[in-house]
Design a protein around this motif. Sequence first.
Motif, PDB file in Angstrom:
ATOM      1  N   PHE A 201       0.858  -1.196   0.000  1.00  0.00           N
ATOM      2  CA  PHE A 201       0.000   0.000   0.000  1.00  0.00           C
ATOM      3  C   PHE A 201       0.888   1.237   0.000  1.00  0.00           C
ATOM      4  O   PHE A 201       0.671   2.194  -0.760  1.00  0.00           O
ATOM      5  CB  PHE A 201      -0.876   0.077   1.270  1.00  0.00           C
ATOM      6  CG  PHE A 201      -2.112  -0.767   1.241  1.00  0.00           C
ATOM      7  CD1 PHE A 201      -2.883  -0.908   2.398  1.00  0.00           C
ATOM      8  CD2 PHE A 201      -2.531  -1.421   0.089  1.00  0.00           C
ATOM      9  CE1 PHE A 201      -4.036  -1.703   2.403  1.00  0.00           C
ATOM     10  CE2 PHE A 201      -3.682  -2.214   0.091  1.00  0.00           C
ATOM     11  CZ  PHE A 201      -4.428  -2.347   1.259  1.00  0.00           C
ATOM     12  N   LEU A 202       1.901   1.225   0.891  1.00  0.00           N
ATOM     13  CA  LEU A 202       2.798   2.373   1.022  1.00  0.00           C
ATOM     14  C   LEU A 202       3.591   2.582  -0.266  1.00  0.00           C
ATOM     15  O   LEU A 202       3.731   3.706  -0.750  1.00  0.00           O
ATOM     16  CB  LEU A 202       3.745   2.175   2.209  1.00  0.00           C
ATOM     17  CG  LEU A 202       3.086   2.227   3.584  1.00  0.00           C
ATOM     18  CD1 LEU A 202       4.035   1.737   4.669  1.00  0.00           C
ATOM     19  CD2 LEU A 202       2.625   3.649   3.907  1.00  0.00           C
ATOM     20  N   LEU A 203       4.097   1.485  -0.821  1.00  0.00           N
ATOM     21  CA  LEU A 203       4.854   1.575  -2.070  1.00  0.00           C
ATOM     22  C   LEU A 203       3.998   2.157  -3.193  1.00  0.00           C
ATOM     23  O   LEU A 203       4.445   3.013  -3.950  1.00  0.00           O
ATOM     24  CB  LEU A 203       5.326   0.180  -2.506  1.00  0.00           C
ATOM     25  CG  LEU A 203       6.739  -0.235  -2.139  1.00  0.00           C
ATOM     26  CD1 LEU A 203       6.996  -1.668  -2.608  1.00  0.00           C
ATOM     27  CD2 LEU A 203       7.762   0.705  -2.735  1.00  0.00           C
ATOM     28  N   ASP A 204       2.760   1.674  -3.273  1.00  0.00           N
ATOM     29  CA  ASP A 204       1.831   2.174  -4.302  1.00  0.00           C
ATOM     30  C   ASP A 204       1.610   3.669  -4.149  1.00  0.00           C
ATOM     31  O   ASP A 204       1.608   4.411  -5.128  1.00  0.00           O
ATOM     32  CB  ASP A 204       0.473   1.465  -4.210  1.00  0.00           C
ATOM     33  CG  ASP A 204       0.496   0.092  -4.856  1.00  0.00           C
ATOM     34  OD1 ASP A 204      -0.418  -0.700  -4.579  1.00  0.00           O
ATOM     35  OD2 ASP A 204       1.429  -0.180  -5.630  1.00  0.00           O
ATOM     36  N   ASP A 205       1.404   4.097  -2.905  1.00  0.00           N
ATOM     37  CA  ASP A 205       1.198   5.532  -2.644  1.00  0.00           C
ATOM     38  C   ASP A 205       2.387   6.339  -3.128  1.00  0.00           C
ATOM     39  O   ASP A 205       2.240   7.381  -3.764  1.00  0.00           O
ATOM     40  CB  ASP A 205       1.044   5.798  -1.138  1.00  0.00           C
ATOM     41  CG  ASP A 205      -0.389   5.618  -0.694  1.00  0.00           C
ATOM     42  OD1 ASP A 205      -0.627   5.643   0.533  1.00  0.00           O
ATOM     43  OD2 ASP A 205      -1.258   5.461  -1.568  1.00  0.00           O
TER      44      ASP A 205
END
Lengths: 316, 79
Positions: free
Chosen positions: A86-90
């Motif tokens: 999720f963090l990487l995608d953000d």
Amino acid sequence: MNLTEAYAKEIEAVFAEAAEEIGRFPAPFDEKGQALLEAANPLRANAGTNLITFLLPFWLKESASADEGLCKDLAVGNVFAMLQFFLLDDVMDEGDRLGRAKVTEALVLGQWLQDSFQRYYGRRFGTEAPLWPYYREYLAAWATAVSREGASPADPRDPSGLAGKSALVKLCAAGMLSMAGREDRLPVLEEALDLVLATLQLSDDWADWREDLADENRNAFLTLAREKLAWPEGQPLDERAVKRAVYQADAVGELAGIVRTYGERLRELEGVPGVLLIFCDKIYEGLRRDAEEAEETVVRLALGGGLSYILSKKEK
Amino acid sequence: MTALDSLKVQVMKKAWAEPAFKSQLLAEPKKAIKEAFGDEIPEDVELRVVEESKYVFYLTLPPKPEDVADDRSNRNFVW
């Protein structure tokens, strides 16, 4: 069957353990991590989340003759991986808007989550376990999918292409089957999971098409809209055109039809846990309802005229 | 019948029965409806009234759905 309710006990236990582990991260990542975790908990109201990531180990329990403890450890590990991605995608999608401080925070928290994922999976799978080559394979699939995203239009009829970004979800299946000495079953299960993940991605693309208008190639529903409208190549879509595809060209009906073919293929595969079929059916039903609502809107407008339609909307 | 449909029926019955109301409805539809029934047509809506006869009818073309509808997703599973 409401899957969140049916598996509430497992979800509660998995999220509680993940919260405890995250609570041991150094400050401020303990608090930030727990906030991120809370937002992803389907038992909390308004949490948008991904059930398959942390329920899949439980869904495979019988096929892999696994014990509850293994399912739980892999589920908790999957939660950490999910949050990290999720963090990487953000960062990938919004990095320039977030600014250096937020990007740093996200990447550092991501590293802690990655570490926890490795520790949980590492408890069950030693360095020489057959799991790790599968890890690299799925990681490579994810890497290819995200690097190539947007280079060409997402194809709604290509399940393995659609499922590429979520390839790592399949890791627990590889692990559980290899541990049970049933690696022979993995190719079928991988195909089944690609179909399920592709179904989820299509549903996601339908819900998020407006945000993706600026980068159409990423969104398979927009590819379908172009197709239904016979939209000229090279000309970007706009919101009105996509709505025309929805209301006048049955684009959502077509999307539901594609998802149905995935469900049909899933039923042909042997030994697929029933809950995966239920999961896909629910998504299909949601899309069918949306397609029917679009048609009802058209009929209401045609029969009742514009005034009735506008006034009935304002009443809501 | 919806509340809206029954309002339409009431408006038409009154216009058929009362020539004065019909004239007002044709001239200032929103005002006529507000005064007779208390119903307020929103400010951003312009309303026009036409009268059919025994041999003259109107087929009204509504606006295109893409111009007036919002699509909402029933999606229940997300990432």
